[in-house]
Design a protein around this motif. Structure first.
Motif, mmCIF file in Angstrom:
data_model
loop_
_atom_site.group_PDB
_atom_site.id
_atom_site.type_symbol
_atom_site.label_atom_id
_atom_site.label_comp_id
_atom_site.label_asym_id
_atom_site.label_seq_id
_atom_site.Cartn_x
_atom_site.Cartn_y
_atom_site.Cartn_z
ATOM 1 N N HIS A 44 41.862 36.156 38.687
ATOM 2 C CA HIS A 44 40.905 36.607 39.697
ATOM 3 C C HIS A 44 40.553 38.081 39.493
ATOM 4 C CE1 HIS A 44 41.144 32.920 41.834
ATOM 5 N NE2 HIS A 44 42.233 33.159 42.540
ATOM 6 N N VAL A 45 39.324 38.432 39.873
ATOM 7 C CA VAL A 45 38.910 39.835 39.943
ATOM 8 C C VAL A 45 38.307 40.074 41.317
ATOM 9 C CG1 VAL A 45 38.500 40.019 37.464
ATOM 10 C CG2 VAL A 45 36.632 39.332 38.967
ATOM 11 N N ALA A 46 38.383 41.297 41.789
ATOM 12 C CA ALA A 46 37.834 41.630 43.104
ATOM 13 C C ALA A 46 36.315 41.679 43.029
ATOM 14 C CB ALA A 46 38.388 42.964 43.582
ATOM 15 N N GLY A 47 35.653 40.922 43.902
ATOM 16 C CA GLY A 47 34.205 40.918 43.988
ATOM 17 C C GLY A 47 33.736 41.574 45.271
ATOM 18 N N PRO A 48 32.431 41.579 45.533
ATOM 19 C CA PRO A 48 31.892 42.206 46.748
ATOM 20 C C PRO A 48 32.511 41.633 48.024
ATOM 21 C CG PRO A 48 30.128 41.687 45.207
ATOM 22 C CD PRO A 48 31.356 41.044 44.666
#
Length: 290
Positions: A44-48
């Motif tokens: 996972h990556v941090a999105g808006p």
């Protein structure tokens, strides 16, 4: 002639959809074909709008330095062991009414890397292939036998806030593929923990999984380093080589059928047809208006 027949297979094996970021390469079929470009990430990556950074380590580690991690002594195992000695997810039990939380040992734990409570974090363990289907676009299949209960892959992508999810969905048309998945976990206090993941532009091989009304994968939220869960997919039954991998987009607990959903319209919009081919197929892909 023999050389020319083997050449396409050799070329295909050189294509790695995972770009070298997984333990094993992920091949593509047919030869020379590749899905639309996207940015590959195994995690996972941090999105808006994300409430938390999924890459941060916020859980404390266990102190099982001399003894194996077992319930009662390991702080990561509050209830029971998550996996058996073959790294298979323990039977969830069809008589259960809810899923018990799964916490693996994390980066701060003092146990070894060979700890039996480290499974999902070890990543891809089976050779998988992205392939072109007849009616469903791209799909994902296994090149080897996968025993029931074994971890197969994650569904990883951008972790989003609810407002960003609504914005992206409103921009979609009936012809667009929807990769966004919403996980709702009900806590004993009545609180509902929501996690939204979108691998459309940034994601892993899980984005190629198609829906089935009789899936061979089961999605379980697994927490390792923080409260942001990894959406882990386990084999719901023994899976044979070349079999397509699928899960239930509706997220039914333990893949159990509850009520039939055969309405072709939702909110006045035509729903997308389901081509899974299962005997219990509802004819339309699951839809969540919320």
């Amino acid at each position: 002639m023999a050389a020319s027949e083997t050449e396409p297979e050799a070329l295909t094996e050189q294509v790695d959809i995972a770009r070298g970021l997984e333990n094993l390469p992920v091949s593509a079929w047919p030869p020379g074909a590749e899905p639309e470009p996207f940015e590959y990430t195994p995690d996972h990556v941090a999105g808006p709008g994300a409430d938390a950074d999924p890459t941060q380590i916020t859980f404390p580690g266990c102190i099982c330095l001399q003894t194996p991690c077992l319930p009662g002594t390991c702080s990561c195992l509050r209830h029971e062991q998550n996996y058996d000695d073959k790294s298979c997810l323990r039977d969830r039990g069809s008589e259960a009414k809810y899923a018990k939380p799964v916490f693996e040992c994390n980066a701060l734990c003092q146990c070894s890397d060979h700890c039996g409570n480290r499974v999902v974090q070890r990543g891809l363990q089976f050779h998988l292939q992205v392939f072109k289907t007849d009616k469903k676009g791209w799909g994902l299949r296994t090149r080897e036998f996968i025993p029931k209960g074994r971890f197969v892959c994650e569904y990883a992508g951008e972790v989003l806030g609810s407002s960003e999810v609504q914005r992206r969905i409103q921009l979609q048309t009936i012809h667009d593929s929807n990769y966004i998945i919403a996980i709702r976990e009900h806590v004993f206090s009545g609180q509902v923990i929501e996690t939204f993941v979108d691998p459309a532009c940034i994601g892993n091989l899980g984005r190629f999984l198609n829906h089935s009304c009789e899936p061979n994968l089961l999605m379980i939220p697994v927490r390792i380093d923080s409260m942001v869960p990894k959406l882990a997919l386990f084999a719901a039954k023994d899976i044979l080589p070349e079999e397509e991998l699928s899960y239930d987009y509706s997220g039914r607990f333990l893949n159990l059928m509850d009520s039939e959903d055969t309405q072709s319209l939702r909110n006045g919009e035509l729903r997308k047809p389901c081509y899974c081919g299962a005997r219990s197929c509802t004819a339309f892909l699951p839809y969540d208006s919320s």
